[in-house]
Design an enzyme around this catalytic site. Structure first.
Site, mmCIF file in Angstrom:
data_model
loop_
_atom_site.group_PDB
_atom_site.id
_atom_site.type_symbol
_atom_site.label_atom_id
_atom_site.label_comp_id
_atom_site.label_asym_id
_atom_site.label_seq_id
_atom_site.Cartn_x
_atom_site.Cartn_y
_atom_site.Cartn_z
ATOM 1 N N ASP A 59 35.126 58.944 7.842
ATOM 2 C CA ASP A 59 35.696 57.865 8.681
ATOM 3 C C ASP A 59 36.427 56.833 7.816
ATOM 4 O OD1 ASP A 59 33.005 57.694 11.184
ATOM 5 O OD2 ASP A 59 34.288 59.324 10.437
ATOM 6 N N ALA A 60 35.876 56.578 6.614
ATOM 7 C CA ALA A 60 36.457 55.527 5.757
ATOM 8 C C ALA A 60 37.905 55.856 5.413
ATOM 9 C CB ALA A 60 35.625 55.373 4.485
ATOM 10 N N LYS A 76 32.102 72.097 35.820
ATOM 11 C CA LYS A 76 32.634 71.015 36.667
ATOM 12 C C LYS A 76 32.085 69.702 36.112
ATOM 13 C CE LYS A 76 33.349 69.728 41.511
ATOM 14 N NZ LYS A 76 32.881 68.324 41.382
ATOM 15 N N ARG A 111 42.989 60.022 40.703
ATOM 16 C CA ARG A 111 43.307 60.939 41.807
ATOM 17 C C ARG A 111 43.562 60.158 43.082
ATOM 18 N NH1 ARG A 111 40.674 63.111 45.986
ATOM 19 N NH2 ARG A 111 41.315 65.180 46.706
ATOM 20 N N LYS A 162 27.928 74.129 43.494
ATOM 21 C CA LYS A 162 27.283 72.846 43.184
ATOM 22 C C LYS A 162 25.827 73.075 42.802
ATOM 23 C CE LYS A 162 29.031 69.309 44.343
ATOM 24 N NZ LYS A 162 29.822 68.278 43.700
ATOM 25 N N TYR A 183 40.014 57.521 7.325
ATOM 26 C CA TYR A 183 40.816 57.220 8.519
ATOM 27 C C TYR A 183 41.050 55.710 8.605
ATOM 28 C CZ TYR A 183 42.394 57.090 13.363
ATOM 29 O OH TYR A 183 43.148 56.887 14.495
ATOM 30 N N ASP A 184 39.955 54.948 8.458
ATOM 31 C CA ASP A 184 40.058 53.487 8.611
ATOM 32 C C ASP A 184 41.019 52.893 7.577
ATOM 33 O OD1 ASP A 184 36.507 53.230 9.403
ATOM 34 O OD2 ASP A 184 38.268 53.820 10.603
ATOM 35 N N SER A 220 41.081 68.815 46.496
ATOM 36 C CA SER A 220 39.637 68.896 46.213
ATOM 37 C C SER A 220 39.189 70.330 46.500
ATOM 38 C CB SER A 220 38.884 67.906 47.098
ATOM 39 O OG SER A 220 39.235 68.150 48.447
ATOM 40 N N LYS A 246 37.846 79.997 39.851
ATOM 41 C CA LYS A 246 39.247 80.073 40.298
ATOM 42 C C LYS A 246 39.765 81.492 40.131
ATOM 43 C CE LYS A 246 40.082 75.404 38.605
ATOM 44 N NZ LYS A 246 40.703 74.521 37.603
HETATM 45 C C1 LIG Z 1 41.819 73.692 41.619
HETATM 46 C C2 LIG Z 1 41.808 72.164 41.748
HETATM 47 C C3 LIG Z 1 41.821 71.777 43.219
HETATM 48 C C4 LIG Z 1 43.048 71.570 41.035
HETATM 49 N N1 LIG Z 1 44.292 72.050 41.641
HETATM 50 C C5 LIG Z 1 45.059 71.242 42.427
HETATM 51 O O1 LIG Z 1 44.734 70.092 42.676
HETATM 52 C C6 LIG Z 1 46.304 71.825 43.008
HETATM 53 C C7 LIG Z 1 47.189 70.987 43.645
HETATM 54 C C8 LIG Z 1 48.353 71.512 44.222
HETATM 55 C C9 LIG Z 1 48.600 72.864 44.137
HETATM 56 O O2 LIG Z 1 49.743 73.433 44.705
HETATM 57 C C10 LIG Z 1 50.472 72.678 45.601
HETATM 58 C C11 LIG Z 1 51.745 72.279 45.204
HETATM 59 C C12 LIG Z 1 52.499 71.509 46.095
HETATM 60 C C13 LIG Z 1 51.982 71.160 47.370
HETATM 61 C C14 LIG Z 1 50.687 71.582 47.741
HETATM 62 C C15 LIG Z 1 49.928 72.341 46.855
HETATM 63 C C16 LIG Z 1 47.719 73.696 43.469
HETATM 64 C C17 LIG Z 1 46.566 73.177 42.902
HETATM 65 C C18 LIG Z 1 40.597 71.585 41.039
HETATM 66 C C19 LIG Z 1 39.944 70.463 41.546
HETATM 67 C C20 LIG Z 1 38.862 69.923 40.843
HETATM 68 C C21 LIG Z 1 38.459 70.527 39.642
HETATM 69 C C22 LIG Z 1 37.362 70.080 38.843
HETATM 70 N N2 LIG Z 1 36.618 69.003 39.189
HETATM 71 N N3 LIG Z 1 37.053 70.712 37.697
HETATM 72 C C23 LIG Z 1 37.765 71.788 37.313
HETATM 73 N N4 LIG Z 1 37.427 72.398 36.165
HETATM 74 N N5 LIG Z 1 38.807 72.275 38.026
HETATM 75 C C24 LIG Z 1 39.167 71.665 39.178
HETATM 76 N N6 LIG Z 1 40.223 72.175 39.880
#
Ligand SMILES: CC(C)(CNC(=O)c1ccc(Oc2ccccc2)cc1)c1ccc2c(N)nc(N)nc2n1
Length: 327
Positions: free
Chosen positions: A34-35, A115, A136, A310, A37-38, A83, A286
């Site tokens: 660290d020193a 998550k 958001r 969850k 960097y500082d 969401s 996903k």
């Molecule tokens: C998947 C997604 C919902 C993000 N994606 C988006 O928000 C999103 C938004 C528009 C999209 O396409 C559009 C483009 C234009 C208009 C409408 C939709 C596609 C994905 C999401 C939400 C919360 C997350 C979280 N807490 N942790 C992790 N690890 N991943 C997460 N991923």
């Protein structure tokens, strides 16, 4: 030193300090004490003080703005921040897989991500510079918290991608920082934060960036919003690209070829979760292929190609109590 030598020395110091910062805050693997960097940061501050006209917004000395804001400006997300629908058990995950498989003609592989229990943020880089950070909000309208996000050391103030790119992820407070913050609050007879998520949200809601700068916040990025040049074909490629840009991604993500592998991953992290230095409240699953994501589309507010498994809530509380006892 002549002006050119000063400029050269300033550029050299910025480059090496950004590299040190990347190793320390993004890779969690510092290569110098660290020193070191500082000492270099002090030299850069001295040179910038003597030559203020050479200061640039992405200099490592420019993380903590001087003036508190009067209020946060509203920002519109051109691409909404959606969401996730929830799954609460293995059967829900299998239902998700059945529905996805039924609606896609090619075999589907998944990406599983932890998550993080923090708050979703959007970071915009223009011409390689971090120009805007936002919450958001309701998914369409968020708040501009750029000055607070600039204080998060794992957020690079510049990246090599020169096209405008908006990246998304989670800002959070690691357990150690949370416990230290609550100890300090209790020592001052102040109300402690109930959990790391509230502590992170409360820190990023401060109008004075000097306060946010003391909270040791961190980020894990997991997605891309606006990006004209975006031409990748899978979510996993995007995660690799975010990391290549020098952005902090969570190292525990995993590509799963089947829902069985997803369930194995969920079971593993259900047990491993107490050993993480940050709070997670689930696992995000996903569809990896972006064309299949488009085929699957969205419901009113959630993508149909992703789901959040969850963890049972009560566990989170006992876990934190365990840690408190063990400190
Ligand atoms: C998947 C997604 C919902 C993000 N994606 C988006 O928000 C999103 C938004 C528009 C999209 O396409 C559009 C483009 C234009 C208009 C409408 C939709 C596609 C994905 C999401 C939400 C919360 C997350 C979280 N807490 N942790 C992790 N690890 N991943 C997460 N991923």
């Amino acid at each position: 030193m002549g002006n050119q030598q000063v400029q050269d020395r300033i550029n050299a110091l910025r480059e090496i300090l950004n590299q040190y910062g990347y190793e320390y805050y993004v890779l969690d693997r510092p290569s110098v004490p660290d020193a070191e960097y500082d000492q270099k940061l002090q030299e850069l501050k001295k040179l910038e003080k003597a030559h203020p006209e050479l200061i640039t917004s992405d200099s490592p000395t420019q993380r903590v703005g001087a003036e508190p804001l009067d209020a946060f400006q509203k920002v519109q997300h051109h691409i909404p921040m959606l969401s996730l629908g929830n799954a609460f058990n293995e059967a829900d995950l299998r239902d998700f897989d059945r529905r996805v498989t039924r609606e896609t003609d090619q075999p589907v592989s998944y990406v599983c991500e932890l998550k993080i229990d923090g708050l979703a943020v959007s970071l915009t880089y223009e011409n390689g510079k971090f120009t805007r950070g936002a919450t958001r909000g309701d998914g369409t309208t968020g708040e501009d918290i750029t000055s607070n996000l600039r204080t998060i050391r794992s957020i690079p103030l510049s990246i090599k991608e020169k096209e405008t790119i908006e990246v998304r992820g989670e800002a959070f407070m690691p357990h150690r920082s949370f416990l230290a913050l609550n100890k300090a609050k209790q020592a001052n007879n102040e109300e402690p934060f109930a959990n790391p998520r509230n502590a992170a949200a409360g820190s990023l809601r401060q109008l004075d960036p000097k306060i946010a700068a003391t909270r040791n916040l961190d980020t894990f990025l997991y997605g891309v919003g606006e990006w004209e040049a975006g031409a990748l074909s899978s979510h996993s490629e995007r995660l690799h690209y975010l990391k290549e840009l020098g952005l902090k991604t969570n190292p525990e993500w995993k590509k799963c070829a089947t829902i069985e592998e997803v369930i194995e991953y969920v079971n593993y992290w259900t047990n491993e979760r107490p050993h993480l230095d940050y709070e997670i409240d689930g696992i995000v699953v996903k569809v990896d292929n972006l064309t299949q994501q488009e085929e699957l589309g969205f419901t009113a507010k959630n993508p149909r190609w992703a789901i959040a498994y969850k963890f049972p809530a009560e566990e989170a509380i006992t876990k934190l109590q365990d840690i408190e006892l063990s400190v």
